[in-house]
Write a protein that holds these residues in place. Structure first.
Motif, short mmCIF file in Angstrom:
data_model
loop_
_atom_site.label_atom_id
_atom_site.label_comp_id
_atom_site.label_asym_id
_atom_site.label_seq_id
_atom_site.Cartn_x
_atom_site.Cartn_y
_atom_site.Cartn_z
N ILE A 1 77.97 -11.13 58.58
CA ILE A 1 79.12 -12.03 58.66
C ILE A 1 78.69 -13.34 59.33
CG2 ILE A 1 81.37 -12.40 59.78
CD1 ILE A 1 81.82 -9.32 59.40
N ALA A 2 77.97 -13.22 60.45
CA ALA A 2 77.50 -14.43 61.16
C ALA A 2 76.61 -15.28 60.27
CB ALA A 2 76.75 -14.02 62.43
N ASN A 3 75.85 -14.66 59.41
CA ASN A 3 74.95 -15.38 58.52
C ASN A 3 75.70 -16.09 57.40
OD1 ASN A 3 72.25 -16.11 57.98
ND2 ASN A 3 72.13 -14.58 56.37
N HIS A 4 76.97 -15.79 57.22
CA HIS A 4 77.76 -16.43 56.17
C HIS A 4 78.81 -17.41 56.72
CE1 HIS A 4 75.95 -13.30 53.73
NE2 HIS A 4 76.26 -14.05 52.69
N ILE A 5 78.79 -17.62 58.01
CA ILE A 5 79.67 -18.63 58.60
C ILE A 5 79.07 -20.00 58.31
CG2 ILE A 5 80.45 -19.58 60.82
CD1 ILE A 5 81.18 -16.76 61.60
N HIS A 6 79.92 -20.95 58.03
CA HIS A 6 79.44 -22.29 57.65
C HIS A 6 78.59 -22.87 58.79
CE1 HIS A 6 79.39 -26.46 56.39
NE2 HIS A 6 79.75 -26.02 55.19
N PRO A 7 77.44 -23.48 58.47
CA PRO A 7 76.56 -24.00 59.52
C PRO A 7 77.21 -25.06 60.41
CG PRO A 7 75.74 -24.59 57.33
CD PRO A 7 76.87 -23.65 57.14
N MET A 8 78.19 -25.78 59.88
CA MET A 8 78.86 -26.81 60.68
C MET A 8 79.61 -26.18 61.86
SD MET A 8 79.00 -29.81 61.15
CE MET A 8 79.59 -31.40 60.80
N VAL A 9 80.08 -24.95 61.69
CA VAL A 9 80.75 -24.26 62.79
C VAL A 9 79.76 -24.05 63.94
CG1 VAL A 9 81.91 -22.11 63.47
CG2 VAL A 9 82.41 -23.16 61.24
N ILE B 1 83.45 -13.81 51.56
CA ILE B 1 82.49 -14.36 50.59
C ILE B 1 81.17 -13.62 50.56
CG2 ILE B 1 83.48 -16.68 50.66
CD1 ILE B 1 81.01 -17.49 52.39
N MET B 2 80.90 -12.81 51.56
CA MET B 2 79.61 -12.12 51.58
C MET B 2 79.66 -10.86 50.72
SD MET B 2 79.22 -10.23 55.21
CE MET B 2 79.88 -8.61 55.40
N ASN B 3 78.53 -10.50 50.23
CA ASN B 3 78.41 -9.28 49.45
C ASN B 3 77.67 -8.28 50.33
OD1 ASN B 3 78.26 -7.35 47.45
ND2 ASN B 3 76.53 -8.31 46.42
N PHE B 4 78.43 -7.54 51.14
CA PHE B 4 77.81 -6.63 52.10
C PHE B 4 77.32 -5.38 51.38
CE2 PHE B 4 78.02 -3.12 55.21
CZ PHE B 4 77.05 -3.59 56.08
N VAL B 5 76.04 -5.15 51.49
CA VAL B 5 75.43 -3.96 50.91
C VAL B 5 74.88 -3.13 52.05
CG1 VAL B 5 73.62 -3.10 49.38
CG2 VAL B 5 74.83 -5.22 48.81
N VAL B 6 75.30 -1.88 52.13
CA VAL B 6 74.82 -0.99 53.19
C VAL B 6 73.34 -0.73 52.96
CG1 VAL B 6 75.06 1.30 54.22
CG2 VAL B 6 77.08 0.08 53.44
N ILE C 1 84.17 -19.21 67.54
CA ILE C 1 84.36 -19.19 66.09
C ILE C 1 85.73 -18.60 65.81
CG2 ILE C 1 83.50 -18.24 63.91
CD1 ILE C 1 80.71 -18.16 65.20
N SER C 2 86.51 -19.30 65.00
CA SER C 2 87.88 -18.87 64.75
C SER C 2 87.92 -17.60 63.90
CB SER C 2 88.67 -19.98 64.04
OG SER C 2 88.22 -20.10 62.69
N LEU C 3 88.99 -16.87 64.04
CA LEU C 3 89.20 -15.66 63.25
C LEU C 3 89.24 -16.00 61.76
CD1 LEU C 3 89.65 -12.64 63.27
CD2 LEU C 3 92.09 -13.06 63.55
N GLN C 4 89.79 -17.18 61.42
CA GLN C 4 89.84 -17.59 60.01
C GLN C 4 88.43 -17.77 59.45
OE1 GLN C 4 91.60 -19.11 62.44
NE2 GLN C 4 93.70 -18.54 61.92
N GLN C 5 87.53 -18.35 60.24
CA GLN C 5 86.14 -18.52 59.79
C GLN C 5 85.48 -17.16 59.58
OE1 GLN C 5 84.07 -20.96 58.94
NE2 GLN C 5 85.52 -22.62 59.23
N ILE C 6 85.71 -16.25 60.50
CA ILE C 6 85.13 -14.91 60.40
C ILE C 6 85.67 -14.18 59.17
CG2 ILE C 6 84.97 -12.66 61.53
CD1 ILE C 6 84.98 -14.25 64.22
#
Length: 106
Positions: free
Chosen positions: A38-46, A69-74, A58-63
């Motif tokens: 999740i952290a790796n998919h937060i916009h770099p400007m944040v 948008i991430m495709n989490f694969v276990v 980091i806002s809850l909306q950003q998280i």
């Protein structure tokens, strides 16, 4: 994280996952992996705004957006708490990298 995301660095967190699991179990490592993704998919400007002090968290909306948008694969690993076979070799390489960073090389 801002630099890593903008530069398109691919961070491999597996050694850290095994380290965490050796103390806290496999499930905690999977949770940490998901948080990292999740952290790796937060916009770099944040991250830039955090570094500059214009925001303090980091806002809850950003998280939530990053999660959506991430495709989490276990990971395929079924037991992050197991002892790694090659951890000593990896440790030696990391120590050597640290020594090289301290040397005055041209």
């Amino acid at each position: 994280m801002c630099f890593f995301i903008i530069a398109n660095f691919q961070i491999e967190p597996c050694i850290a996952l095994y380290e965490r699991a050796s103390k806290n179990g496999h499930e905690k490592s999977l949770d940490d992996f998901k948080y990292f993704m999740i952290a790796n998919h937060i916009h770099p400007m944040v991250y830039a705004e955090l570094a500059l002090g214009t925001i303090n968290k980091i806002s809850l909306q950003q998280i939530e957006y990053a999660s959506s948008i991430m495709n989490f694969v276990v990971p395929e690993e079924t037991n992050f708490s197991k002892q790694l076979n090659a951890w000593k070799l990896t440790y030696v390489h990391l120590l050597k990298a640290r020594i090289l960073l301290q040397d005055d090389l041209s």
